[in-house]
Design an enzyme around this catalytic site. Structure first.
Site, PDB file in Angstrom:
ATOM      1  N   ASP A  14       0.865  -1.193   0.000  1.00 22.22           N
ATOM      2  CA  ASP A  14       0.000   0.000   0.000  1.00 22.22           C
ATOM      3  C   ASP A  14       0.897   1.237   0.000  1.00 22.22           C
ATOM      4  O   ASP A  14       2.087   1.164   0.324  1.00 22.22           O
ATOM      5  CB  ASP A  14      -0.896   0.020   1.243  1.00 22.22           C
ATOM      6  N   SER A  15       0.303   2.377  -0.337  1.00 24.10           N
ATOM      7  CA  SER A  15       1.052   3.631  -0.287  1.00 24.10           C
ATOM      8  C   SER A  15       1.480   3.958   1.145  1.00 24.10           C
ATOM      9  O   SER A  15       2.426   4.707   1.346  1.00 24.10           O
ATOM     10  CB  SER A  15       0.193   4.768  -0.833  1.00 24.10           C
ATOM     11  N   TYR A  46      -0.824   8.606  -2.514  1.00 24.72           N
ATOM     12  CA  TYR A  46      -0.783   8.377  -3.955  1.00 24.72           C
ATOM     13  C   TYR A  46      -2.027   8.977  -4.638  1.00 24.72           C
ATOM     14  O   TYR A  46      -2.019   9.214  -5.843  1.00 24.72           O
ATOM     15  CB  TYR A  46      -0.812   6.872  -4.249  1.00 24.72           C
ATOM     16  N   GLY A  47      -3.087   9.134  -3.840  1.00 23.70           N
ATOM     17  CA  GLY A  47      -4.407   9.425  -4.417  1.00 23.70           C
ATOM     18  C   GLY A  47      -4.509  10.702  -5.215  1.00 23.70           C
ATOM     19  O   GLY A  47      -5.405  10.855  -6.047  1.00 23.70           O
ATOM     20  N   CYS A  77      -4.334  -1.494  -2.140  1.00 23.23           N
ATOM     21  CA  CYS A  77      -4.444  -0.062  -2.369  1.00 23.23           C
ATOM     22  C   CYS A  77      -5.309   0.122  -3.619  1.00 23.23           C
ATOM     23  O   CYS A  77      -4.983  -0.423  -4.684  1.00 23.23           O
ATOM     24  CB  CYS A  77      -3.046   0.499  -2.606  1.00 23.23           C
ATOM     25  N   ASN A  78      -6.394   0.845  -3.473  1.00 26.15           N
ATOM     26  CA  ASN A  78      -7.302   1.039  -4.617  1.00 26.15           C
ATOM     27  C   ASN A  78      -6.672   1.903  -5.689  1.00 26.15           C
ATOM     28  O   ASN A  78      -6.861   1.680  -6.879  1.00 26.15           O
ATOM     29  CB  ASN A  78      -8.602   1.694  -4.151  1.00 26.15           C
ATOM     30  N   THR A  79      -5.931   2.929  -5.251  1.00 22.82           N
ATOM     31  CA  THR A  79      -5.331   3.853  -6.208  1.00 22.82           C
ATOM     32  C   THR A  79      -4.342   3.100  -7.097  1.00 22.82           C
ATOM     33  O   THR A  79      -4.345   3.245  -8.323  1.00 22.82           O
ATOM     34  CB  THR A  79      -4.636   5.008  -5.462  1.00 22.82           C
ATOM     35  N   GLU A 162      -2.943   9.345   7.571  1.00 21.92           N
ATOM     36  CA  GLU A 162      -1.469   9.303   7.549  1.00 21.92           C
ATOM     37  C   GLU A 162      -0.861  10.209   8.628  1.00 21.92           C
ATOM     38  O   GLU A 162       0.244   9.950   9.097  1.00 21.92           O
ATOM     39  CB  GLU A 162      -0.936   9.700   6.166  1.00 21.92           C
ATOM     40  N   CYS A 196     -11.078   2.892  -0.567  1.00 24.71           N
ATOM     41  CA  CYS A 196      -9.697   3.237  -0.243  1.00 24.71           C
ATOM     42  C   CYS A 196      -9.385   2.494   1.042  1.00 24.71           C
ATOM     43  O   CYS A 196     -10.169   2.548   1.996  1.00 24.71           O
ATOM     44  CB  CYS A 196      -9.550   4.743  -0.035  1.00 24.71           C
ATOM     45  N   THR A 197      -8.246   1.800   1.052  1.00 22.51           N
ATOM     46  CA  THR A 197      -7.963   0.933   2.194  1.00 22.51           C
ATOM     47  C   THR A 197      -7.623   1.720   3.468  1.00 22.51           C
ATOM     48  O   THR A 197      -7.551   1.136   4.540  1.00 22.51           O
ATOM     49  CB  THR A 197      -6.828  -0.046   1.846  1.00 22.51           C
ATOM     50  N   HIS A 198      -7.440   3.023   3.342  1.00 25.20           N
ATOM     51  CA  HIS A 198      -7.232   3.845   4.540  1.00 25.20           C
ATOM     52  C   HIS A 198      -8.549   4.112   5.283  1.00 25.20           C
ATOM     53  O   HIS A 198      -8.545   4.411   6.468  1.00 25.20           O
ATOM     54  CB  HIS A 198      -6.641   5.214   4.173  1.00 25.20           C
TER      55      HIS A 198
HETATM   56  N1  DGL Z   1      -4.857   3.305   0.530  1.00 20.71           N
HETATM   57  C1  DGL Z   1      -4.839   3.699  -0.814  1.00 20.71           C
HETATM   58  C2  DGL Z   1      -6.109   3.402  -1.542  1.00 20.71           C
HETATM   59  O1  DGL Z   1      -6.728   2.397  -1.220  1.00 20.71           O
HETATM   60  C3  DGL Z   1      -4.154   4.947  -1.218  1.00 20.71           C
HETATM   61  C4  DGL Z   1      -4.347   6.177  -0.485  1.00 20.71           C
HETATM   62  C5  DGL Z   1      -3.406   7.245  -0.948  1.00 20.71           C
HETATM   63  O2  DGL Z   1      -2.204   7.028  -0.868  1.00 20.71           O
HETATM   64  O3  DGL Z   1      -3.891   8.286  -1.406  1.00 20.71           O
HETATM   65  O4  DGL Z   1      -6.505   4.083  -2.438  1.00 20.71           O
END
Ligand code: DGL
Length: 277
Positions: A14-15, A46-47, A77-79, A162, A196-198
């Site tokens: 993941d990011s 990353y988003g 990570c979805n992104t 974060e 988003c996994t966050h």
């Molecule tokens: N956790 C990530 C996701 O699922 C990325 C979040 C990010 O870095 O912006 O999209």
């Protein structure tokens, strides 16, 4: 490319911290395997980054995990799944090692929608990158033609996680803002995908501002089920995943910064090693 050929851990990327919400559920369901987690915290989020950059960063991370012995990597990570998975599968794996595999989180999430929605109106809460890629829309149109999807960017949610501000009173404003926005756009939505996994780290607040009749769909369990199914259907890959029930953590930030929050999110102590990509 000469990656180690002996069996190795399952890689989870993941990011930053978000993939820990996926790793937690994967380990609950499949505790017997070894895992190697990599968070690119130094370059998160990353988003809000461009397609090319997310692809490049994700490719570097996947190659790092392959070099460290993983045969199977989950983009938790979805992104990265939205912007890099397909290109890695089509252009990187055939040239480097066609027997290694990289799996994403979008498909397993979309597959469940037929069971969770009766209005067939779905809301997606995700990073700007995931929303702009329309990966969820395209996947939903393929599997459930006719379903309505409304996509909402939530650019402030990953920074809240974060920076460890996910539980602060200041977070309320931004959590409520995006939920109100998507439900005002389509009041018939009965299922909200946390794309988003966050976001599971904001789950208490998300629940607080979402009407009780709307299902909230985190991805951890869905991805874990889908991995378990994948390993059942691919015994030759399963044999290349070692079974020592260990987990190792890598971060591109300093462990002093990563470990306390990671331990909180995972619910068990984390001691990471810093690497550069
Ligand atoms: N956790 C990530 C996701 O699922 C990325 C979040 C990010 O870095 O912006 O999209």
């Amino acid at each position: 490319m000469n990656y180690p050929s002996h069996p190795g851990p399952i890689g989870v990327f993941d990011s930053g911290y978000g993939g820990l919400t996926i790793l937690r559920e994967i380990r609950n369901l499949l505790p017997q395997y070894d895992y190697l987690y990599l968070g690119d915290n130094a370059r998160a989020p990353y988003g809000t980054r461009s397609f090319d950059i997310v692809y490049e960063f994700t490719r570097q991370a996947v190659e790092e995990l392959f070099n460290r012995g993983c045969h199977l990597v989950i983009l938790a990570c979805n992104t990265a799944s939205a912007k890099a998975l397909r290109s890695i599968q089509m252009h990187v794996l055939p040239l480097t090692d066609p027997d290694r595999r990289v799996l994403g989180v979008i498909r397993p999430t979309v597959e469940i929608l037929g069971k969770t929605s009766s209005t067939r109106h779905i809301g997606l809460l995700a990073t700007p990158g995931t929303v702009k890629s329309h990966s969820y829309r395209m996947e939903i149109e393929k599997i459930y033609p006719g379903m309505e999807i409304t996509e909402q960017e939530c650019p402030m949610w990953v920074p809240l996680v974060e920076t460890g501000e996910f539980d602060s009173p200041g977070a309320d404003y931004f959590v409520k803002k995006y939920i109100d926005c998507i439900l005002n756009t389509d009041p018939e939505i009965d299922t909200l995908i946390l794309g988003c996994t966050h976001y599971p780290l904001l789950l208490d607040k998300i629940r607080q501002f979402t009407p009780a009749n709307v299902n909230i769909l985190p991805q951890g369990e869905l991805v874990a089920e889908s991995l378990s199914d994948y390993l059942r259907r691919h015994p030759s890959m399963e044999e290349r995943c070692t079974r020592g029930a260990t987990v190792e953590f890598l971060t591109t930030e300093s462990p002093e910064k990563f470990d306390p929050l990671a331990s909180l999110f995972l619910g068990s102590p984390v001691s990471s090693t810093r690497i550069t990509l």
